[in-house]
Scaffold this motif. Structure first.
Motif, short mmCIF file in Angstrom:
data_model
loop_
_atom_site.label_atom_id
_atom_site.label_comp_id
_atom_site.label_asym_id
_atom_site.label_seq_id
_atom_site.Cartn_x
_atom_site.Cartn_y
_atom_site.Cartn_z
N THR A 77 25.76 76.21 -15.88
CA THR A 77 25.55 75.27 -14.65
C THR A 77 24.20 75.78 -14.26
O THR A 77 23.29 74.84 -13.54
CB THR A 77 26.53 75.89 -13.45
OG1 THR A 77 28.03 75.49 -13.99
CG2 THR A 77 26.39 75.07 -12.25
N HIS A 78 23.74 76.94 -14.04
CA HIS A 78 22.43 77.46 -13.52
C HIS A 78 21.54 77.97 -14.66
O HIS A 78 20.26 78.15 -14.39
CB HIS A 78 22.63 78.54 -12.58
CG HIS A 78 23.37 78.01 -11.45
ND1 HIS A 78 23.03 77.23 -10.54
CD2 HIS A 78 24.91 78.50 -11.17
CE1 HIS A 78 24.21 77.16 -9.53
NE2 HIS A 78 25.17 77.92 -9.81
N ASN A 79 21.92 77.41 -15.97
CA ASN A 79 20.90 77.76 -16.96
C ASN A 79 20.52 79.07 -17.03
O ASN A 79 19.26 79.36 -17.10
CB ASN A 79 19.76 76.88 -17.02
CG ASN A 79 20.11 75.80 -17.98
OD1 ASN A 79 20.92 75.76 -18.88
ND2 ASN A 79 19.26 74.81 -18.44
N ILE A 80 21.05 80.24 -16.84
CA ILE A 80 20.81 81.51 -16.75
C ILE A 80 21.74 82.49 -17.53
O ILE A 80 22.95 82.08 -17.76
CB ILE A 80 20.62 82.24 -15.25
CG1 ILE A 80 21.99 82.13 -14.48
CG2 ILE A 80 19.46 81.39 -14.64
CD1 ILE A 80 21.92 82.79 -13.01
N ALA A 81 21.32 83.50 -18.02
CA ALA A 81 22.21 84.74 -18.51
C ALA A 81 21.61 86.00 -17.88
O ALA A 81 20.39 86.10 -17.39
CB ALA A 81 21.91 84.90 -20.09
N ALA A 82 22.60 86.66 -17.39
CA ALA A 82 22.32 87.91 -16.47
C ALA A 82 23.31 89.24 -17.01
O ALA A 82 24.45 88.92 -17.53
CB ALA A 82 22.83 87.66 -15.00
N HIS A 83 22.70 90.33 -16.89
CA HIS A 83 23.23 91.33 -17.25
C HIS A 83 22.60 92.67 -16.49
O HIS A 83 21.47 92.59 -15.92
CB HIS A 83 23.37 91.67 -18.64
CG HIS A 83 21.85 91.95 -19.41
ND1 HIS A 83 21.09 90.75 -19.48
CD2 HIS A 83 21.54 92.94 -19.69
CE1 HIS A 83 20.10 91.46 -20.15
NE2 HIS A 83 20.03 92.48 -20.37
N LEU A 84 23.38 94.01 -16.65
CA LEU A 84 22.84 95.04 -15.89
C LEU A 84 21.73 95.60 -17.34
O LEU A 84 22.26 95.74 -18.43
CB LEU A 84 23.63 95.97 -15.72
CG LEU A 84 24.46 95.67 -14.27
CD1 LEU A 84 25.58 96.77 -14.08
CD2 LEU A 84 23.75 95.47 -13.30
N CYS A 85 20.75 95.94 -16.72
CA CYS A 85 19.81 96.64 -18.16
C CYS A 85 20.57 97.63 -18.63
O CYS A 85 21.41 98.58 -18.61
CB CYS A 85 18.63 97.37 -17.40
SG CYS A 85 17.32 98.26 -18.36
N CYS A 86 20.31 97.30 -20.06
CA CYS A 86 21.16 98.35 -21.23
C CYS A 86 21.01 99.42 -21.27
O CYS A 86 21.69 100.27 -21.99
CB CYS A 86 21.16 97.28 -22.58
SG CYS A 86 21.81 95.55 -22.53
N CYS A 87 19.79 99.97 -20.46
CA CYS A 87 19.48 101.39 -20.53
C CYS A 87 20.52 102.25 -19.82
O CYS A 87 20.74 103.32 -19.76
CB CYS A 87 18.11 101.81 -20.12
SG CYS A 87 17.88 101.64 -18.37
N GLY A 88 21.32 101.48 -18.86
CA GLY A 88 22.20 102.11 -18.02
C GLY A 88 21.64 102.60 -16.56
O GLY A 88 22.21 102.98 -15.81
N CYS A 89 20.25 101.94 -16.17
CA CYS A 89 19.70 102.30 -14.92
C CYS A 89 20.31 101.20 -13.97
O CYS A 89 19.84 101.46 -12.67
CB CYS A 89 18.31 101.93 -14.99
SG CYS A 89 17.70 100.23 -15.01
N ASP A 90 21.16 100.44 -14.24
CA ASP A 90 21.75 99.45 -13.33
C ASP A 90 21.16 98.35 -12.45
O ASP A 90 21.32 97.68 -11.76
CB ASP A 90 22.68 100.14 -12.43
CG ASP A 90 23.92 101.05 -12.94
OD1 ASP A 90 24.48 100.32 -13.89
OD2 ASP A 90 24.35 101.94 -12.23
N GLU A 91 19.92 98.30 -13.28
CA GLU A 91 19.01 97.19 -12.65
C GLU A 91 19.66 95.85 -13.06
O GLU A 91 19.97 95.76 -14.28
CB GLU A 91 17.50 97.36 -13.05
CG GLU A 91 16.78 98.48 -12.26
CD GLU A 91 16.56 97.97 -10.83
OE1 GLU A 91 16.57 97.00 -10.48
OE2 GLU A 91 16.07 99.03 -10.32
#
Length: 131
Positions: free
Chosen positions: A29-43
């Motif tokens: 719907t919004h043409n985005i993908a999102a996730h928390l940084c895979c290093c574990g910093c939670d950004e």
């Protein structure tokens, strides 16, 4: 902090208020993908999809291209998500971050330049049709 080696995915209309680690949220719907940084910093990492952003390939697993370079973050993480697996690259340098930022900015400007004339032409056609 512990680095992730793989991610799962979830299709959503709207991103949840709190993202879960190891999960890529995909909003068509919004043409985005999102996730928390895979290093574990939670950004929170939000990648726009499309001509001036990332390409998402989904075949039961998630591939995002190009790489995710977090040069603006303290962690400076840099990785590729391919077939839901994380391939770690060397940390992003200031120079790499500046180049990527300039490339992204140029892509957005080019997309806007292409849309401007097309939008004006479409609006003229609509107004002419309404007469």
């Amino acid at each position: 902090m512990s680095r992730h080696l793989e991610v799962d995915h979830q299709f959503v209309e709207v991103l949840p208020a709190v993202l879960e680690p190891g999960l890529v949220y995909i909003s068509g719907t919004h043409n985005i993908a999102a996730h928390l940084c895979c290093c574990g910093c939670d950004e929170e990492i939000v990648t726009p999809l499309g001509k001036a952003g990332w390409t998402l390939h989904y075949d039961g697993q998630v591939t995002l291209s190009p790489s995710i370079g977090n040069g603006a973050l303290a962690c400076r993480s840099h990785y590729i998500i391919r077939d839901s697996q994380i391939r770690w690259l060397s940390e992003m340098t200031e120079k790499q971050h500046a180049r990527a930022h300039a490339r992204d900015h140029a892509a957005v400007q080019e997309l806007h330049a292409m849309r401007g004339p097309r939008l004006a032409q479409a609006l003229r056609a609509i107004f002419n049709w309404l007469r």
